[in-house]
Design a protein around this motif. Structure first.
Motif, mmCIF file in Angstrom:
data_model
loop_
_atom_site.group_PDB
_atom_site.id
_atom_site.type_symbol
_atom_site.label_atom_id
_atom_site.label_comp_id
_atom_site.label_asym_id
_atom_site.label_seq_id
_atom_site.Cartn_x
_atom_site.Cartn_y
_atom_site.Cartn_z
ATOM 1 N N GLY A 113 0.795 -1.264 0.091
ATOM 2 C CA GLY A 113 -0.034 0.058 -0.033
ATOM 3 C C GLY A 113 0.577 1.223 0.019
ATOM 4 N N LEU A 114 1.998 1.192 -0.832
ATOM 5 C CA LEU A 114 2.749 2.580 -1.003
ATOM 6 C C LEU A 114 2.127 3.843 -1.613
ATOM 7 C CD1 LEU A 114 6.233 0.774 -1.740
ATOM 8 C CD2 LEU A 114 5.450 1.071 0.472
ATOM 9 N N SER A 115 1.205 3.455 -2.552
ATOM 10 C CA SER A 115 0.724 4.457 -3.263
ATOM 11 C C SER A 115 -0.001 5.528 -2.356
ATOM 12 C CB SER A 115 -0.232 4.052 -4.345
ATOM 13 O OG SER A 115 0.581 3.419 -5.507
ATOM 14 N N GLU A 116 -0.612 5.168 -1.401
ATOM 15 C CA GLU A 116 -1.499 5.980 -0.500
ATOM 16 C C GLU A 116 -0.635 6.962 0.026
ATOM 17 O OE1 GLU A 116 -1.906 3.583 3.430
ATOM 18 O OE2 GLU A 116 -2.716 2.714 1.858
ATOM 19 N N ASP A 117 0.755 6.884 0.112
ATOM 20 C CA ASP A 117 1.555 8.082 0.974
ATOM 21 C C ASP A 117 2.487 8.518 -0.267
ATOM 22 O OD1 ASP A 117 0.679 8.069 3.479
ATOM 23 O OD2 ASP A 117 1.576 5.891 3.707
ATOM 24 N N THR A 118 2.119 8.502 -1.576
ATOM 25 C CA THR A 118 3.164 8.521 -2.590
ATOM 26 C C THR A 118 2.643 9.881 -3.525
ATOM 27 O OG1 THR A 118 4.028 6.609 -2.682
ATOM 28 C CG2 THR A 118 4.624 7.863 -4.654
ATOM 29 N N PHE A 119 3.374 10.826 -3.934
ATOM 30 C CA PHE A 119 2.933 11.749 -5.067
ATOM 31 C C PHE A 119 3.803 11.588 -6.113
ATOM 32 C CE2 PHE A 119 2.034 13.902 -0.896
ATOM 33 C CZ PHE A 119 0.980 14.712 -1.058
ATOM 34 N N PHE A 120 3.029 11.092 -7.344
ATOM 35 C CA PHE A 120 3.713 10.641 -8.713
ATOM 36 C C PHE A 120 3.847 11.949 -9.364
ATOM 37 C CE2 PHE A 120 1.874 6.316 -7.350
ATOM 38 C CZ PHE A 120 3.232 5.663 -7.163
ATOM 39 N N ASN A 121 4.649 11.686 -10.428
ATOM 40 C CA ASN A 121 4.663 12.823 -11.589
ATOM 41 C C ASN A 121 5.071 14.158 -11.042
ATOM 42 O OD1 ASN A 121 3.964 11.072 -13.655
ATOM 43 N ND2 ASN A 121 1.683 11.169 -12.837
ATOM 44 N N THR A 122 5.838 14.153 -10.112
ATOM 45 C CA THR A 122 6.211 15.205 -9.066
ATOM 46 C C THR A 122 7.769 15.394 -9.092
ATOM 47 O OG1 THR A 122 4.061 15.094 -7.962
ATOM 48 C CG2 THR A 122 5.851 16.274 -6.738
ATOM 49 N N ILE A 123 8.281 16.401 -9.425
ATOM 50 C CA ILE A 123 9.607 16.733 -9.244
ATOM 51 C C ILE A 123 10.112 17.557 -8.282
ATOM 52 C CG2 ILE A 123 11.702 17.529 -10.880
ATOM 53 C CD1 ILE A 123 10.121 16.549 -13.351
ATOM 54 N N VAL A 124 11.115 17.313 -7.453
ATOM 55 C CA VAL A 124 11.726 18.097 -6.511
ATOM 56 C C VAL A 124 12.543 19.076 -7.239
ATOM 57 C CG1 VAL A 124 13.131 18.084 -4.477
ATOM 58 C CG2 VAL A 124 11.509 16.383 -4.483
ATOM 59 N N THR A 125 12.402 20.697 -6.891
ATOM 60 C CA THR A 125 13.251 21.529 -7.530
ATOM 61 C C THR A 125 14.095 22.019 -6.510
ATOM 62 O OG1 THR A 125 11.165 23.069 -7.158
ATOM 63 C CG2 THR A 125 11.139 21.904 -9.266
ATOM 64 N N ARG A 126 13.620 22.241 -5.215
ATOM 65 C CA ARG A 126 14.563 22.845 -4.166
ATOM 66 C C ARG A 126 14.311 22.161 -2.996
ATOM 67 N NH1 ARG A 126 14.648 29.283 -2.552
ATOM 68 N NH2 ARG A 126 16.689 29.128 -1.365
ATOM 69 N N VAL A 127 15.476 21.910 -2.114
ATOM 70 C CA VAL A 127 15.255 21.441 -0.710
ATOM 71 C C VAL A 127 16.154 22.226 0.231
ATOM 72 C CG1 VAL A 127 16.166 19.448 0.721
ATOM 73 C CG2 VAL A 127 15.136 19.210 -1.710
ATOM 74 N N GLN A 128 15.545 22.816 1.189
ATOM 75 C CA GLN A 128 16.336 23.681 2.195
ATOM 76 C C GLN A 128 15.957 23.426 3.565
ATOM 77 O OE1 GLN A 128 14.706 27.502 -0.184
ATOM 78 N NE2 GLN A 128 12.944 27.673 1.532
ATOM 79 N N TYR A 129 16.930 23.983 4.162
ATOM 80 C CA TYR A 129 16.847 23.700 5.650
ATOM 81 C C TYR A 129 16.225 24.931 6.443
ATOM 82 C CZ TYR A 129 17.495 21.690 10.370
ATOM 83 O OH TYR A 129 17.355 21.089 11.640
ATOM 84 N N ASP A 130 15.170 24.989 7.269
ATOM 85 C CA ASP A 130 14.729 26.007 8.006
ATOM 86 C C ASP A 130 15.253 25.719 9.276
ATOM 87 O OD1 ASP A 130 13.086 27.587 9.670
ATOM 88 O OD2 ASP A 130 11.330 27.530 8.199
ATOM 89 N N THR A 131 16.501 26.609 9.801
ATOM 90 C CA THR A 131 16.972 26.636 11.045
ATOM 91 C C THR A 131 16.284 27.120 12.043
ATOM 92 O OG1 THR A 131 17.904 28.837 10.595
ATOM 93 C CG2 THR A 131 19.166 26.935 9.717
ATOM 94 N N THR A 132 15.239 27.968 12.083
ATOM 95 C CA THR A 132 14.374 28.090 13.064
ATOM 96 C C THR A 132 13.073 27.044 13.541
ATOM 97 O OG1 THR A 132 14.502 30.575 12.266
ATOM 98 C CG2 THR A 132 12.566 29.933 13.878
#
Length: 540
Positions: free
Chosen positions: A100-119
């Motif tokens: 049952g992995l699909s229930e927690d998955t976003f398909f056709n979705t490309i990550v464009t940026r990953v940033q860390y919120d220090t606060t």
């Protein structure tokens, strides 16, 4: 289905839906965490979702190339020793149906940026669909073979024929009566040539470095045999985890130089007939450490290949009597009838070392050596030129660390990780199947399971000790890098330009991207480090 939305918040986010991503989602959920997975494709499978070219199939034999999850394998039987891409996609559909992995998955979705919120001490993940996701733990399971590499040949934009990359091979490509060219002689190039040579077409293979290919010995597996083998799965998987390369094969702790010619031939004949990677992983241990031992392997291989061909010029190009490469220092391929296929009259071979590609024009390509040129009329041109492997896909995520420094800047003088899993100043971000780990020189699924198990243990340890985050220290990462380089220098790998060394991409830094010390040695260091957070900094 693509799901879009402005915002989600969860304990963990996994990027990538191949073996690494699916395993991470499954095991992190088992920890009781809320988890979401983001996948660029329309279904699970990773490289097996994208690879749809003729003859695409895995080069690790069953049953060792699968999830060690009884709920999954008890209702699944493989039909071939080396399954093809279609069966692998059906397998991932089965995995999803069971877990049952699909229930927690976003398909056709490309990550464009990953940033860390220090606060907030959380990761913020941005995507091309407008989705923004925030999490405490981030797993980058982007794989080694996602960002395709397309060489920028002169005049490529002028070509009016059909241009195809092996990673974007169309569902149907009619080659009947066509003049087809192919550049690239890795696994995908070999498999495409091996299949298209059987079609009614004129096939021209442009070869810079001939592939090193050994017999696959493909065969069907009957359901009764597949079911019977499940009685040995525990032993097979255990052997995978404990072996140097993640394969369950027998090993031999003897130097090729210590054996007599008669002994060597007997062993080589036996392993050659067995097929798969037995010829390398069950043979003399020192072929990747000693050039004399390596040449013994090469000489045997060349004689075997040449015996299967009739065209003297072709055999002199693809398997010359004089050794042209160090066996195993580029990824070896498995073939079924490749050498017979390129020996056929409808297949022409062109030596790019003698006459490289000068440019494309509207009807084909021009090759030459400064003295003479030749025009090759081509209706279809296939680029089997591989990937910006190991680092390309993770760098494309647009990761910035807690000091707002991009990963591309952090790695401009070389990759820096600890154990191939964590990056300095990057809290709670874990890599699966990334650089400076055994990765591409290990059997993927069992190695990935070990990495994901370590990540889960690290998160459990944080929770047990009431800690908020973990990150590797700069000093530990520098020590690991020195170790990765040192181990590499004791092998023959640095003597060859390969994607293992980052040498297949123009401008990419040449360095060992894979840890060559083997899985047990790597795992012992992972285990030792986790006991007292050695080489890591934690915060509450």
């Amino acid at each position: 289905m693509t799901r879009t939305g402005p915002y989600i918040e969860t304990d963990a986010i996994v990027i990538g839906g191949g073996f690494g991503g699916c395993n991470s989602l499954y095991k992190l959920r088992n920890l009781g965490l809320s988890v979401k997975l983001i996948e660029a494709g329309g279904a699970f499978g990773g490289v097996w979702y994208w690879n749809r070219y003729p003859g695409a199939r895995v080069d690790t034999e069953m049953p060792s190339y699968q999830f060690n999850i009884p709920a999954v394998y008890k209702r699944w039987n493989w039909s071939e020793r080396f399954p093809g891409d279609e069966e692998l996609r059906r397998y991932f559909k089965h995995v999803d149906d069971v877990l049952g992995l699909s229930e927690d998955t976003f398909f056709n979705t490309i990550v464009t940026r990953v940033q860390y919120d220090t606060t907030l001490r959380r990761w913020v993940v941005l995507t091309n669909t407008g989705l923004t996701a925030r999490c405490k733990y981030l797993v980058a399971a982007t794989g080694s073979s996602y960002k395709k590499h397309s060489p920028q040949f002169n005049g490529l934009d002028k070509y009016a024929g059909r241009l195809v990359h092996s990673a974007d091979y169309p569902e149907s490509l009619d080659v009947k009566g066509k003049r087809v060219g192919i550049v690239g002689n890795g696994a995908s190039g070999l498999q495409i040539v091996q299949n298209l040579a059987k079609e009614d077409c004129e096939l021209k293979v442009f070869i810079r470095t001939p592939c090193f290919a050994i017999p696959m010995k493909q065969r069907n597996i009957l359901p009764d045999e597949a079911e019977m083998m499940k009685g040995y799965y525990d032993g097979i998987f255990d052997r995978c985890y404990k072996s140097t390369s993640g394969f369950p094969h027998n090993t031999r702790f003897q130097s090729a130089l210590q054996a007599s010619p008669k002994e060597r031939k007997e062993l080589f004949d036996e392993l050659w007939a067995r097929g798969g990677y037995s010829f390398l992983v069950s043979s003399y241990y020192d072929f990747l450490l000693n050039e004399e031992a390596n040449s013994i392997f090469y000489d045997y291989w060349a004689q075997q290949v040449r015996a299967r061909m009739t065209d003297q010029k072709k055999m002199d190009l693809v398997a010359p009597l004089k050794q042209y490469m160090l066996v195993g220092t580029k990824r070896p391929s498995l073939e079924q009838d490749y050498y017979e296929m390129i020996d056929q009259p409808n297949v022409a071979l062109h030596d790019l070392k003698k006459s490289p590609i000068i440019e494309f024009d509207s009807t084909g390509i021009v090759t030459g050596n400064g003295e003479t040129t030749e025009h090759h009329d081509l209706d279809i041109m296939i680029l089997a030129t591989g990937y910006d492997a190991v680092t390309g896909s993770i760098l494309d995520l647009g990761i910035t660390d807690k000091n707002q420094i991009p990963l591309s800047e952090k790695w401009k003088n070389g990759v820096l990780t600890n154990l191939g899993i964590m990056i300095p100043d990057v809290p709670n971000l874990f890599m699966v199947y990334g650089p400076q780990a055994p990765t591409s020189l290990a059997n993927g699924p069992p190695f990935i399971e070990m990495e994901v198990d370590w990540i889960c243990k690290a998160i459990q340890k944080l929770q047990t000790e009431g800690l908020e985050s973990v990150e590797t220290t700069q000093e530990a990462a520098e020590r690991w890098k020195e170790h990765v380089v040192s181990v590499s220098q004791h092998t023959l790998y640095p003597k060859t330009d390969s994607w293992y060394m980052g040498a297949n991409i123009p401008g990419k830094r040449r360095e060992p991207l894979i840890y060559l010390g083997g899985m047990p040695r790597w795992w012992q260091q992972c285990t030792d480090a986790l006991e007292q957070w050695e080489g890591f900094h934690t915060s509450s």
